[in-house]
Design a protein around this motif. Structure first.
Motif, PDB file in Angstrom:
ATOM      1  N   VAL A  86       0.827  -1.205   0.000  1.00 54.25           N
ATOM      2  CA  VAL A  86       0.000   0.000   0.000  1.00 54.25           C
ATOM      3  C   VAL A  86       0.865   1.260   0.000  1.00 54.25           C
ATOM      4  CG1 VAL A  86      -0.390   0.302   2.499  1.00 54.25           C
ATOM      5  CG2 VAL A  86      -2.154   0.977   0.882  1.00 54.25           C
ATOM      6  N   MET A  87       2.004   1.234   0.681  1.00 52.19           N
ATOM      7  CA  MET A  87       2.916   2.377   0.663  1.00 52.19           C
ATOM      8  C   MET A  87       3.520   2.550  -0.734  1.00 52.19           C
ATOM      9  SD  MET A  87       2.562   3.583   3.690  1.00 52.19           S
ATOM     10  CE  MET A  87       3.761   4.901   3.578  1.00 52.19           C
ATOM     11  N   ASN A  88       3.903   1.437  -1.351  1.00 52.53           N
ATOM     12  CA  ASN A  88       4.462   1.500  -2.703  1.00 52.53           C
ATOM     13  C   ASN A  88       3.424   1.969  -3.716  1.00 52.53           C
ATOM     14  OD1 ASN A  88       7.138   0.738  -2.060  1.00 52.53           O
ATOM     15  ND2 ASN A  88       6.502  -1.387  -1.919  1.00 52.53           N
ATOM     16  N   LYS A  89       2.187   1.539  -3.545  1.00 52.60           N
ATOM     17  CA  LYS A  89       1.124   1.983  -4.451  1.00 52.60           C
ATOM     18  C   LYS A  89       0.899   3.488  -4.310  1.00 52.60           C
ATOM     19  CE  LYS A  89      -3.611   1.312  -5.904  1.00 52.60           C
ATOM     20  NZ  LYS A  89      -4.795   0.479  -5.880  1.00 52.60           N
ATOM     21  N   ALA A  90       0.894   3.994  -3.080  1.00 52.95           N
ATOM     22  CA  ALA A  90       0.709   5.435  -2.870  1.00 52.95           C
ATOM     23  C   ALA A  90       1.826   6.217  -3.553  1.00 52.95           C
ATOM     24  CB  ALA A  90       0.653   5.744  -1.376  1.00 52.95           C
ATOM     25  N   GLN A  91       3.069   5.752  -3.435  1.00 56.68           N
ATOM     26  CA  GLN A  91       4.186   6.446  -4.088  1.00 56.68           C
ATOM     27  C   GLN A  91       4.024   6.429  -5.602  1.00 56.68           C
ATOM     28  OE1 GLN A  91       7.481   7.988  -2.462  1.00 56.68           O
ATOM     29  NE2 GLN A  91       6.467   8.969  -4.135  1.00 56.68           N
ATOM     30  N   GLU A  92       3.608   5.302  -6.152  1.00 59.19           N
ATOM     31  CA  GLU A  92       3.392   5.211  -7.603  1.00 59.19           C
ATOM     32  C   GLU A  92       2.274   6.156  -8.063  1.00 59.19           C
ATOM     33  OE1 GLU A  92       5.249   3.605  -9.911  1.00 59.19           O
ATOM     34  OE2 GLU A  92       6.557   3.208  -8.205  1.00 59.19           O
ATOM     35  N   LEU A  93       1.222   6.256  -7.268  1.00 60.01           N
ATOM     36  CA  LEU A  93       0.123   7.158  -7.620  1.00 60.01           C
ATOM     37  C   LEU A  93       0.563   8.620  -7.567  1.00 60.01           C
ATOM     38  CD1 LEU A  93      -2.781   5.246  -5.872  1.00 60.01           C
ATOM     39  CD2 LEU A  93      -2.504   5.619  -8.340  1.00 60.01           C
ATOM     40  N   ILE A  94       1.400   8.959  -6.610  1.00 56.28           N
ATOM     41  CA  ILE A  94       1.953  10.316  -6.577  1.00 56.28           C
ATOM     42  C   ILE A  94       2.768  10.569  -7.841  1.00 56.28           C
ATOM     43  CG2 ILE A  94       3.699  11.766  -5.466  1.00 56.28           C
ATOM     44  CD1 ILE A  94       2.591  10.796  -2.764  1.00 56.28           C
ATOM     45  N   LEU A  95       3.587   9.614  -8.224  1.00 55.22           N
ATOM     46  CA  LEU A  95       4.386   9.775  -9.437  1.00 55.22           C
ATOM     47  C   LEU A  95       3.507   9.941 -10.671  1.00 55.22           C
ATOM     48  CD1 LEU A  95       7.237   7.206  -8.738  1.00 55.22           C
ATOM     49  CD2 LEU A  95       7.428   9.707  -8.801  1.00 55.22           C
ATOM     50  N   ASP A  96       2.363   9.300 -10.690  1.00 58.20           N
ATOM     51  CA  ASP A  96       1.426   9.433 -11.810  1.00 58.20           C
ATOM     52  C   ASP A  96       0.658  10.755 -11.777  1.00 58.20           C
ATOM     53  OD1 ASP A  96       2.092   6.948 -12.811  1.00 58.20           O
ATOM     54  OD2 ASP A  96       0.363   5.932 -11.943  1.00 58.20           O
ATOM     55  N   GLN A  97       0.262  11.200 -10.595  1.00 59.12           N
ATOM     56  CA  GLN A  97      -0.660  12.329 -10.470  1.00 59.12           C
ATOM     57  C   GLN A  97      -0.004  13.690 -10.281  1.00 59.12           C
ATOM     58  OE1 GLN A  97      -3.392  11.557  -7.246  1.00 59.12           O
ATOM     59  NE2 GLN A  97      -3.999   9.576  -8.069  1.00 59.12           N
ATOM     60  N   PHE A  98       1.096  13.748  -9.565  1.00 57.50           N
ATOM     61  CA  PHE A  98       1.653  15.034  -9.148  1.00 57.50           C
ATOM     62  C   PHE A  98       2.328  15.781 -10.294  1.00 57.50           C
ATOM     63  CE2 PHE A  98       5.290  17.510  -7.486  1.00 57.50           C
ATOM     64  CZ  PHE A  98       4.571  18.466  -6.780  1.00 57.50           C
ATOM     65  N   THR A  99       2.050  17.090 -10.352  1.00 59.75           N
ATOM     66  CA  THR A  99       2.702  17.980 -11.304  1.00 59.75           C
ATOM     67  C   THR A  99       3.342  19.130 -10.533  1.00 59.75           C
ATOM     68  OG1 THR A  99       1.054  17.451 -12.999  1.00 59.75           O
ATOM     69  CG2 THR A  99       2.353  19.472 -13.311  1.00 59.75           C
TER      70      THR A  99
END
Length: 184
Positions: free
Chosen positions: A36-49
């Protein structure tokens, strides 16, 4: 230590995917390998600008959200022309995600036996985040401390790599390296 309860918004991970709070509280090894921590980091990498050319990066605090701590509260009120980013066992976390699950719940307790693992993961987190998220400059702040020198080392190693490979123009460390050397 008491176990924190699950809390946070669903900006990254929906409530139906939340895990037992205990499973993201404990050793750094547990946090680094948590799906779940790794998924959150991946989602930040996808979403954050990024919104500014400068990223101001400092270490996490035990307060959640981070901006409740005196340090991050000051940064948030005073540093208006930079992107504020938290460096933690949970990953590289832009302040926009400080209220998100799992960052409101996780907790990694410092254990010296995991210092090398921390260096490895944090250096990778830094390099990956700042290779994908383009900034001109990084300002690294971790405060001089004898208890967590690996925090500074991983950030410096990554920043030097990022500059050498032209992912950033330059970086600065505050307080200065001289202050660090005098403190340790």
């Amino acid at each position: 230590m008491a176990v924190k309860v699950n809390r946070g918004d669903e900006r990254l991970i929906g409530r139906d995917e939340w895990v037992e709070a205990e499973s993201i509280q404990g050793s750094p090894e547990l946090i680094f390998n948590s799906p779940v921590m790794n998924k959150a980091q991946e989602l930040i990498l996808d979403q954050f600008t990024p919104t500014h050319p400068i990223a101001f990066v400092s270490v996490c605090t035990s307060s959640r959200p981070y901006s409740k701590s005196p340090k991050w509260k000051t940064f948030k009120n005073e540093l208006l022309d930079v992107d504020l980013i938290v460096s933690s066992n949970g990953g590289i976390i832009p302040m926009e995600y400080e209220n998100s699950y799992p960052y409101m719940t996780y907790d990694a307790f410092h254990q010296r036996e995991f210092d090398q693992l921390f260096m490895l993961y944090m250096t990778r987190y830094f390099i990956r985040f700042f290779t994908l998220k383009r900034y001109d400059y990084l300002v690294l702040n971790s405060g001089p401390t004898k208890s967590h020198p690996y925090r500074r080392k991983s950030a410096l190693l990554a920043a030097r790599y990022l500059k050498a490979h032209h992912h950033i123009k330059d970086f600065a460390v505050c307080p200065s390296l001289d202050v660090y050397k005098n403190a340790v």
